[in-house]
Design a protein around this motif. Structure first.
Motif, short mmCIF file in Angstrom:
data_model
loop_
_atom_site.label_atom_id
_atom_site.label_comp_id
_atom_site.label_asym_id
_atom_site.label_seq_id
_atom_site.Cartn_x
_atom_site.Cartn_y
_atom_site.Cartn_z
N MET A 1 -43.73 -9.54 13.87
CA MET A 1 -43.01 -10.22 14.95
C MET A 1 -43.97 -10.58 16.08
O MET A 1 -45.00 -9.96 16.27
CB MET A 1 -41.91 -9.31 15.52
CG MET A 1 -40.77 -9.01 14.59
SD MET A 1 -39.52 -7.99 15.44
CE MET A 1 -38.28 -7.89 14.15
N ARG A 2 -43.59 -11.60 16.85
CA ARG A 2 -44.30 -11.94 18.08
C ARG A 2 -43.44 -11.45 19.24
O ARG A 2 -42.23 -11.63 19.26
CB ARG A 2 -44.56 -13.44 18.17
CG ARG A 2 -45.31 -14.00 16.97
CD ARG A 2 -45.60 -15.48 17.16
NE ARG A 2 -46.82 -15.70 17.95
CZ ARG A 2 -46.96 -16.62 18.89
NH1 ARG A 2 -45.93 -17.37 19.23
NH2 ARG A 2 -48.10 -16.77 19.52
N PHE A 3 -44.10 -10.83 20.24
CA PHE A 3 -43.36 -10.33 21.39
C PHE A 3 -44.14 -10.63 22.66
O PHE A 3 -45.33 -10.94 22.62
CB PHE A 3 -43.09 -8.83 21.25
CG PHE A 3 -44.31 -7.94 21.38
CD1 PHE A 3 -44.59 -7.28 22.57
CD2 PHE A 3 -45.17 -7.75 20.30
CE1 PHE A 3 -45.70 -6.46 22.69
CE2 PHE A 3 -46.28 -6.93 20.42
CZ PHE A 3 -46.56 -6.28 21.62
N SER A 4 -43.45 -10.54 23.78
CA SER A 4 -44.07 -10.79 25.08
C SER A 4 -43.57 -9.75 26.07
O SER A 4 -42.67 -8.96 25.78
CB SER A 4 -43.72 -12.20 25.56
OG SER A 4 -42.32 -12.30 25.81
N ILE A 5 -44.18 -9.77 27.25
CA ILE A 5 -43.78 -8.87 28.33
C ILE A 5 -43.41 -9.71 29.56
O ILE A 5 -44.19 -10.56 29.98
CB ILE A 5 -44.92 -7.90 28.71
CG1 ILE A 5 -45.40 -7.13 27.47
CG2 ILE A 5 -44.47 -6.97 29.82
CD1 ILE A 5 -44.36 -6.25 26.82
N ILE A 6 -42.22 -9.46 30.10
CA ILE A 6 -41.81 -10.05 31.37
C ILE A 6 -41.60 -8.91 32.36
O ILE A 6 -40.68 -8.11 32.21
CB ILE A 6 -40.53 -10.88 31.23
CG1 ILE A 6 -40.75 -12.07 30.29
CG2 ILE A 6 -40.05 -11.37 32.60
CD1 ILE A 6 -39.50 -12.92 30.07
N GLY A 7 -42.47 -8.82 33.34
CA GLY A 7 -42.40 -7.73 34.31
C GLY A 7 -43.30 -6.58 33.90
O GLY A 7 -43.08 -5.95 32.86
N CYS A 8 -44.32 -6.34 34.72
CA CYS A 8 -45.25 -5.23 34.46
C CYS A 8 -45.44 -4.47 35.77
O CYS A 8 -46.51 -4.44 36.35
CB CYS A 8 -46.58 -5.77 33.93
SG CYS A 8 -47.73 -4.49 33.40
N GLN A 9 -44.34 -3.86 36.22
CA GLN A 9 -44.34 -3.13 37.48
C GLN A 9 -44.59 -1.63 37.29
O GLN A 9 -44.73 -0.90 38.26
CB GLN A 9 -43.00 -3.34 38.19
CG GLN A 9 -42.79 -4.74 38.71
CD GLN A 9 -43.50 -4.99 40.02
OE1 GLN A 9 -43.95 -4.07 40.69
NE2 GLN A 9 -43.62 -6.26 40.40
N VAL A 65 -38.73 -9.26 23.85
CA VAL A 65 -39.37 -9.22 25.15
C VAL A 65 -39.37 -7.78 25.64
O VAL A 65 -38.34 -7.10 25.63
CB VAL A 65 -38.63 -10.12 26.17
CG1 VAL A 65 -39.17 -9.88 27.59
CG2 VAL A 65 -38.77 -11.58 25.78
N GLY A 66 -40.54 -7.29 26.06
CA GLY A 66 -40.62 -6.01 26.73
C GLY A 66 -40.54 -6.23 28.23
O GLY A 66 -41.03 -7.24 28.74
N CYS A 67 -39.90 -5.32 28.95
CA CYS A 67 -39.67 -5.55 30.37
C CYS A 67 -39.87 -4.28 31.19
O CYS A 67 -39.21 -3.27 30.93
CB CYS A 67 -38.25 -6.08 30.59
SG CYS A 67 -37.80 -6.24 32.34
N ALA A 68 -40.77 -4.37 32.18
CA ALA A 68 -40.91 -3.32 33.18
C ALA A 68 -40.88 -3.96 34.56
O ALA A 68 -41.75 -3.75 35.40
CB ALA A 68 -42.20 -2.53 32.98
N GLU A 69 -39.86 -4.78 34.77
CA GLU A 69 -39.65 -5.44 36.05
C GLU A 69 -39.22 -4.40 37.10
O GLU A 69 -38.89 -3.25 36.77
CB GLU A 69 -38.56 -6.52 35.87
CG GLU A 69 -38.23 -7.37 37.09
CD GLU A 69 -39.42 -8.07 37.70
OE1 GLU A 69 -40.09 -7.40 38.52
OE2 GLU A 69 -39.65 -9.25 37.40
N ILE A 70 -39.23 -4.79 38.38
CA ILE A 70 -38.64 -3.95 39.42
C ILE A 70 -37.24 -3.54 38.97
O ILE A 70 -36.49 -4.35 38.41
CB ILE A 70 -38.59 -4.70 40.76
CG1 ILE A 70 -40.02 -4.96 41.26
CG2 ILE A 70 -37.80 -3.93 41.80
CD1 ILE A 70 -40.10 -5.87 42.47
N ASN A 71 -36.86 -2.29 39.21
CA ASN A 71 -35.68 -1.73 38.57
C ASN A 71 -34.41 -2.57 38.75
O ASN A 71 -33.66 -2.79 37.80
CB ASN A 71 -35.44 -0.31 39.07
CG ASN A 71 -36.48 0.66 38.58
OD1 ASN A 71 -37.29 0.34 37.69
ND2 ASN A 71 -36.53 1.86 39.14
#
Length: 332
Positions: A1-9, A65-71
Motif C-alpha cells: 500500500m501507499r500511505f501518507s502523513i497529515i499532521g506531525c505534531q 493516511v497517518g495523522c498526528a495533528e493537533i489533538n
C-alpha cells in the motif's frame, strides 16, 4: 500500500510509519506546516520526503493516511479522509470534547472508511502477558486495577498547543485514553462510573493547563480501579515516565513496571505473587502482531484486536470523566 502523513505534531506517528515501512508499504511523504522541526526530524529518521501541498497526501493511489495533528484538529483530518475515501490511523486522542466525539461517531456510523488509533499499550509484551494471565484465571477474579503514569514535561520543548485545554484536551483526555482502553480490554468488563480530581500546581502563565489527575473507577462485577497521571517525572529519571500497573485478584497480585527498573533491568518487567507461587519475575510473551498489522487486518475485513467500538468507548469515557472531574488550582 501507499500511505501518507497529515499532521506531525507528535513523534508517536513514527510508530505507524516504522511499522508500515517494515511491512513493505511505501510512505509518499509527510505534510506538516507548523511543527516543521519535528516533521523534518521524522522525515530524516524514516527517509521519507516532506510534502508542500496537502493534496499530495490525498492523491488517488494513497490508501491510508497517518495523522498526528493537533489533538482538536484530528477530527477535521478524519472527516477530510472520509471525503477522499482514505482510511486513517491516528495518534491519540481522536476527540477532545463531546462535539468532536459526536463527529467521530458519525464518521464511523457511515462506514465509508476505517479509523484506527495508536492505542499501543495492548501490544506491549508485559500487558499482553498480563491479559493472558487474567484470561487463564491465574489471579482469580480481578478486584482492583491501579495505573500510575507520571510523564516528563520539559515545557520548553513542548509546542504551545500542548498547554491549551481547547487544543490538547487536557490531562484526562490526553493521558487516560490508554488506561480506559486497558481497563475494558484486560477485564472484559465495562466502566460504569468515573470521578476524581484534576490539579494545577505549576505554570500560571498557562491558566487552563492542569498537571496532575486522579480518578476512581467503578466497573462491572465489583471491580474498582484507580488511574493517576502527572507531568512531574523528574528530569534526571532514567525514563520519560516510570509507568506502573498493579492488579489485585482473589488469588494473587501483579505489578508491571512498564519502563523497567534501573536497579534491575531497563526492560519492561512483570512481577507476580499468588497463594500458590512465591514472588517472581514472569517471562513475557510477545503479541503475535503489532498495532499496524491489526489495523490492516481490519481493513481486509478480518478480525482485529482493536475495534471501532473500542476506540469510541475509550474516547467517550475520557470525555465524560473530564466533564465531571473536580478542579483544584493552586493559583485561585
Amino acid at each position: 500500500m501507499r500511505f501518507s502523513i497529515i499532521g506531525c505534531q507528535h513523534g508517536h506517528i513514527g510508530i505507524f510509519i516504522k511499522e508500515m515501512i517494515n511491512l513493505g508499504h511505501e510512505c509518499v511523504g509527510i505534510y506538516e506546516k507548523q511543527n516543521v522541526k519535528l516533521a523534518e526530524s521524522v522525515s530524516q529518521q524514516y527517509d521519507v520526503k516532506l510534502l508542500n501541498d496537502m493534496e499530495e497526501a490525498l492523491e488517488e493511489s494513497i490508501e491510508i493516511v497517518g495523522c498526528a495533528e493537533i489533538n482538536n484538529k484530528k477530527i477535521d483530518v478524519i472527516e477530510l479522509c472520509e471525503e477522499y475515501g482514505k482510511h486513517v490511523m491516528l495518534d491519540k486522542p481522536a476527540a477532545t470534547n463531546r462535539v468532536g466525539l459526536e463527529r467521530l461517531k458519525d464518521v464511523i456510523k457511515r462506514g465509508n472508511i476505517q479509523v484506527g488509533m495508536l492505542l499501543t499499550e495492548r501490544f506491549r509484551s508485559s500487558i499482553f502477558t498480563l491479559k493472558e494471565m487474567i484470561d487463564q484465571g491465574d489471579l482469580g477474579d480481578v478486584i482492583n486495577i491501579s495505573m500510575r503514569k507520571p510523564h516528563r514535561l520539559t515545557p520548553e520543548k513542548r509546542p504551545l498547543w500542548h498547554f491549551s485545554k481547547e487544543q490538547c484536551g487536557g490531562i484526562v483526555i490526553d493521558l487516560f485514553i490508554h488506561d480506559f482502553d486497558l481497563l475494558r480490554w484486560l477485564t472484559g468488563k465495562e466502566v460504569l462510573d468515573a470521578h476524581g480530581y484534576m490539579a494545577k500546581n505549576i505554570l500560571p502563565e498557562y491558566p487552563d493547563f492542569y498537571d496532575s489527575s486522579s480518578l476512581h473507577i467503578q466497573m462491572e462485577d465489583n471491580i474498582l480501579a484507580h488511574l493517576y497521571a502527572d507531568w512531574f517525572n523528574p528530569e534526571k529519571s532514567w525514563t520519560w515516565g516510570d509507568c506502573r500497573i498493579f492488579v489485585t485478584g482473589t488469588k494473587g497480585i501483579v505489578e508491571l513496571r512498564l519502563e523497567g527498573d534501573p536497579l534491575a533491568s531497563k526492560e519492561e518487567l512483570l512481577l507476580k505473587v499468588t497463594n500458590e507461587e512465591e514472588f517472581k519475575q514472569v517471562n513475557l510473551h510477545s503479541p503475535f502482531l503489532n498495532i499496524t498489522e491489526d489495523f490492516l487486518n481490519r481493513l481486509a475485513g478480518e478480525s482485529s484486536i482493536l475495534s471501532h467500538d473500542d476506540i469510541l468507548t475509550a474516547t467517550q469515557h475520557t470525555i465524560e470523566a473530564d466533564e465531571k472531574v473536580k478542579v483544584m488550582n493552586r493559583f485561585h
